[in-house]
Design an enzyme around this catalytic site. Sequence first.
Site, PDB file in Angstrom:
ATOM      1  N   CYS A 120      25.247  35.688  25.668  1.00 24.35           N
ATOM      2  CA  CYS A 120      26.339  36.126  26.536  1.00 24.35           C
ATOM      3  C   CYS A 120      25.943  35.787  27.958  1.00 24.35           C
ATOM      4  O   CYS A 120      24.758  35.766  28.275  1.00 24.35           O
ATOM      5  CB  CYS A 120      26.576  37.625  26.403  1.00 24.35           C
ATOM      6  SG  CYS A 120      28.098  38.186  27.227  1.00 24.35           S
ATOM      7  N   CYS A 130      31.505  38.685  31.144  1.00 24.43           N
ATOM      8  CA  CYS A 130      30.956  37.952  30.002  1.00 24.43           C
ATOM      9  C   CYS A 130      31.448  36.510  29.936  1.00 24.43           C
ATOM     10  O   CYS A 130      31.427  35.883  28.874  1.00 24.43           O
ATOM     11  CB  CYS A 130      31.289  38.669  28.698  1.00 24.43           C
ATOM     12  SG  CYS A 130      30.560  40.313  28.594  1.00 24.43           S
ATOM     13  N   LYS A 200      34.048  43.949  18.701  1.00 24.32           N
ATOM     14  CA  LYS A 200      33.384  44.656  19.791  1.00 24.32           C
ATOM     15  C   LYS A 200      34.455  45.299  20.665  1.00 24.32           C
ATOM     16  O   LYS A 200      35.334  44.617  21.191  1.00 24.32           O
ATOM     17  CB  LYS A 200      32.540  43.677  20.604  1.00 24.32           C
ATOM     18  CG  LYS A 200      31.872  44.323  21.801  1.00 24.32           C
ATOM     19  CD  LYS A 200      30.909  43.372  22.465  1.00 24.32           C
ATOM     20  CE  LYS A 200      30.294  43.984  23.700  1.00 24.32           C
ATOM     21  NZ  LYS A 200      29.377  43.058  24.370  1.00 24.32           N
ATOM     22  N   ARG A 210      24.267  48.886  30.764  1.00 25.05           N
ATOM     23  CA  ARG A 210      24.589  48.093  31.962  1.00 25.05           C
ATOM     24  C   ARG A 210      23.556  48.313  33.053  1.00 25.05           C
ATOM     25  O   ARG A 210      23.362  47.437  33.893  1.00 25.05           O
ATOM     26  CB  ARG A 210      26.019  48.383  32.396  1.00 25.05           C
ATOM     27  CG  ARG A 210      26.973  47.804  31.342  1.00 25.05           C
ATOM     28  CD  ARG A 210      28.426  47.968  31.630  1.00 25.05           C
ATOM     29  NE  ARG A 210      29.204  47.446  30.492  1.00 25.05           N
ATOM     30  CZ  ARG A 210      30.497  47.612  30.330  1.00 25.05           C
ATOM     31  NH1 ARG A 210      31.187  48.278  31.243  1.00 25.05           N
ATOM     32  NH2 ARG A 210      31.110  47.116  29.280  1.00 25.05           N
ATOM     33  N   ARG A 222      36.239  45.121  31.071  1.00 28.55           N
ATOM     34  CA  ARG A 222      36.144  44.084  30.041  1.00 28.55           C
ATOM     35  C   ARG A 222      37.312  44.137  29.044  1.00 28.55           C
ATOM     36  O   ARG A 222      37.262  43.525  27.985  1.00 28.55           O
ATOM     37  CB  ARG A 222      34.827  44.230  29.274  1.00 28.55           C
ATOM     38  CG  ARG A 222      33.563  44.180  30.132  1.00 28.55           C
ATOM     39  CD  ARG A 222      32.396  43.679  29.296  1.00 28.55           C
ATOM     40  NE  ARG A 222      31.070  44.046  29.763  1.00 28.55           N
ATOM     41  CZ  ARG A 222      30.441  43.490  30.802  1.00 28.55           C
ATOM     42  NH1 ARG A 222      31.041  42.599  31.552  1.00 28.55           N
ATOM     43  NH2 ARG A 222      29.200  43.859  31.101  1.00 28.55           N
ATOM     44  N   GLU A 238      39.835  39.838  13.650  1.00 30.81           N
ATOM     45  CA  GLU A 238      38.663  39.272  14.348  1.00 30.81           C
ATOM     46  C   GLU A 238      37.573  38.902  13.349  1.00 30.81           C
ATOM     47  O   GLU A 238      36.945  37.851  13.448  1.00 30.81           O
ATOM     48  CB  GLU A 238      38.109  40.284  15.365  1.00 30.81           C
ATOM     49  CG  GLU A 238      38.929  40.412  16.645  1.00 30.81           C
ATOM     50  CD  GLU A 238      38.708  39.251  17.601  1.00 30.81           C
ATOM     51  OE1 GLU A 238      37.984  38.298  17.268  1.00 30.81           O
ATOM     52  OE2 GLU A 238      39.281  39.292  18.704  1.00 30.81           O
ATOM     53  N   LYS A 253      30.780  47.057  16.768  1.00 29.72           N
ATOM     54  CA  LYS A 253      30.082  47.675  17.894  1.00 29.72           C
ATOM     55  C   LYS A 253      31.087  48.394  18.777  1.00 29.72           C
ATOM     56  O   LYS A 253      32.124  47.800  19.087  1.00 29.72           O
ATOM     57  CB  LYS A 253      29.374  46.569  18.678  1.00 29.72           C
ATOM     58  CG  LYS A 253      28.781  46.999  19.979  1.00 29.72           C
ATOM     59  CD  LYS A 253      28.167  45.812  20.664  1.00 29.72           C
ATOM     60  CE  LYS A 253      27.633  46.275  21.999  1.00 29.72           C
ATOM     61  NZ  LYS A 253      27.101  45.194  22.768  1.00 29.72           N
ATOM     62  N   SER A 279      23.756  51.859  23.488  1.00 35.90           N
ATOM     63  CA  SER A 279      22.962  52.618  24.454  1.00 35.90           C
ATOM     64  C   SER A 279      23.495  54.032  24.680  1.00 35.90           C
ATOM     65  O   SER A 279      22.720  54.995  24.720  1.00 35.90           O
ATOM     66  CB  SER A 279      22.910  51.857  25.774  1.00 35.90           C
ATOM     67  OG  SER A 279      24.217  51.607  26.267  1.00 35.90           O
ATOM     68  N   TYR A 318      18.188  51.395  19.386  1.00 38.30           N
ATOM     69  CA  TYR A 318      17.031  51.698  20.231  1.00 38.30           C
ATOM     70  C   TYR A 318      16.155  52.772  19.587  1.00 38.30           C
ATOM     71  O   TYR A 318      15.029  52.989  20.008  1.00 38.30           O
ATOM     72  CB  TYR A 318      17.499  52.154  21.630  1.00 38.30           C
ATOM     73  CG  TYR A 318      18.455  51.154  22.241  1.00 38.30           C
ATOM     74  CD1 TYR A 318      17.982  50.043  22.923  1.00 38.30           C
ATOM     75  CD2 TYR A 318      19.838  51.287  22.090  1.00 38.30           C
ATOM     76  CE1 TYR A 318      18.855  49.095  23.444  1.00 38.30           C
ATOM     77  CE2 TYR A 318      20.727  50.352  22.596  1.00 38.30           C
ATOM     78  CZ  TYR A 318      20.226  49.258  23.272  1.00 38.30           C
ATOM     79  OH  TYR A 318      21.094  48.316  23.766  1.00 38.30           O
TER      80      TYR A 318
HETATM   81  C1  PBG Z   1      27.188  42.104  26.491  1.00 42.34           C
HETATM   82  C2  PBG Z   1      26.574  43.216  25.756  1.00 42.34           C
HETATM   83  C3  PBG Z   1      26.733  44.578  26.018  1.00 42.34           C
HETATM   84  C4  PBG Z   1      25.960  45.258  25.070  1.00 42.34           C
HETATM   85  C5  PBG Z   1      25.346  44.312  24.273  1.00 42.34           C
HETATM   86  N1  PBG Z   1      25.758  43.054  24.699  1.00 42.34           N
HETATM   87  C6  PBG Z   1      27.415  45.281  27.123  1.00 42.34           C
HETATM   88  C7  PBG Z   1      28.827  45.154  27.398  1.00 42.34           C
HETATM   89  O1  PBG Z   1      29.621  44.539  26.670  1.00 42.34           O
HETATM   90  O2  PBG Z   1      29.206  45.694  28.417  1.00 42.34           O
HETATM   91  C8  PBG Z   1      25.876  46.750  24.982  1.00 42.34           C
HETATM   92  C9  PBG Z   1      24.783  47.299  24.168  1.00 42.34           C
HETATM   93  C10 PBG Z   1      24.539  48.740  24.382  1.00 42.34           C
HETATM   94  O3  PBG Z   1      25.278  49.463  25.050  1.00 42.34           O
HETATM   95  O4  PBG Z   1      23.518  49.183  23.836  1.00 42.34           O
HETATM   96  N2  PBG Z   1      26.316  41.024  26.610  1.00 42.34           N
END
Ligand code: PBG
Length: 329
Positions: A120, A130, A200, A210, A222, A238, A253, A279, A318
Amino acid sequence: MPFPEVRPRRLRGSKEIRRLVRETSLEPSDLVLPMFFSATLTEPRPIGTMPGVDQQPISHAKAAAKKAKELGLGGVILFGLPAKKDPEGRAGLDKDGPVPRAIAEMKAAAPELIVMADVCVDEYTDHGHCGVLRTRPDGTQVVDNDATIAILAEMSVLFASAGADVVAPSDMMDGRVRAIRTALDSSSYTDTLLLSYAVKYASSFYGPFREAADCAPKFGDRAGYQMDPANAREALREAAEDELEGADMLMVKPALPYLDIVRDVRKATNLPLAAYNVSGEYSMLHAAAAAGMIDLDRAVLEVLTSIRRAGADFILTYHAPHAAKLLGA
Ligand code: PBG
């Protein structure tokens, strides 16, 4: 036959019988650990919002690979923090960038470890989106789909050439799976696997990431490329599209607020399916445990089991090192 002849509690009478009839398994090999590698750090830098998670210097990649292997993890997935950002995310195409370097170090230290690379541009763009931007006649800026997928394809070939087993595009541009597969194949990386972040959502649960990957969008959000949390049928569209374009594995996700989607996609495809326990899901558990509200160990295993039960073959999380220890690694 109803009660009193039928007594479901008989199947819960001891640890041993519960183990015998358990429907869902959870192993360290089901878990993939996301890691953040920085081009500039010389020591790990803790991420304030994610207790126990650090941004890491490249010099720690070898040890990290050995540790992931010792814990029996299914793999790792790498994110990069470059020295410099620009509007096109050029640093993501640098062969000496943090991700290619970390991949090479990890594969040298633990060749059997499955190393995935997130594909990305948001980690590398100064505006944090992105994709690359295009200005409309009315002056507003939008993410340019087709210009972005060319960059993603180039980035994927770079990560494959550094030794990544899996490239994982997380951008949600249309057509990127096909563009990446074509680019990999024409550079003779026909064996490099493609894990698509197919479904996603535009989620609030990416907040701590972030900070971790220093990629919050500097304007707007986004929602123009990530999915609307209200949509389920669209997830199947998708997923089907990415399968058709040649993805080897699919991902949903985030995980917890979308377990129904994990289940729907599981039923709709025979490809291996991943879910990303993101996260915010991680930090929420830690915050609740720190406030004395829940038992962290139990909550971690319960959450990860629920994601497997919904139908995910493996989980990006994590919690992976902690969970692997709890599971006896
Ligand atoms: C974008 C990406 C994101 C995450 C993984 N790849 C962030 C977003 O789309 O804003 C989020 C992963 C997480 O929150 O643990 N490259």
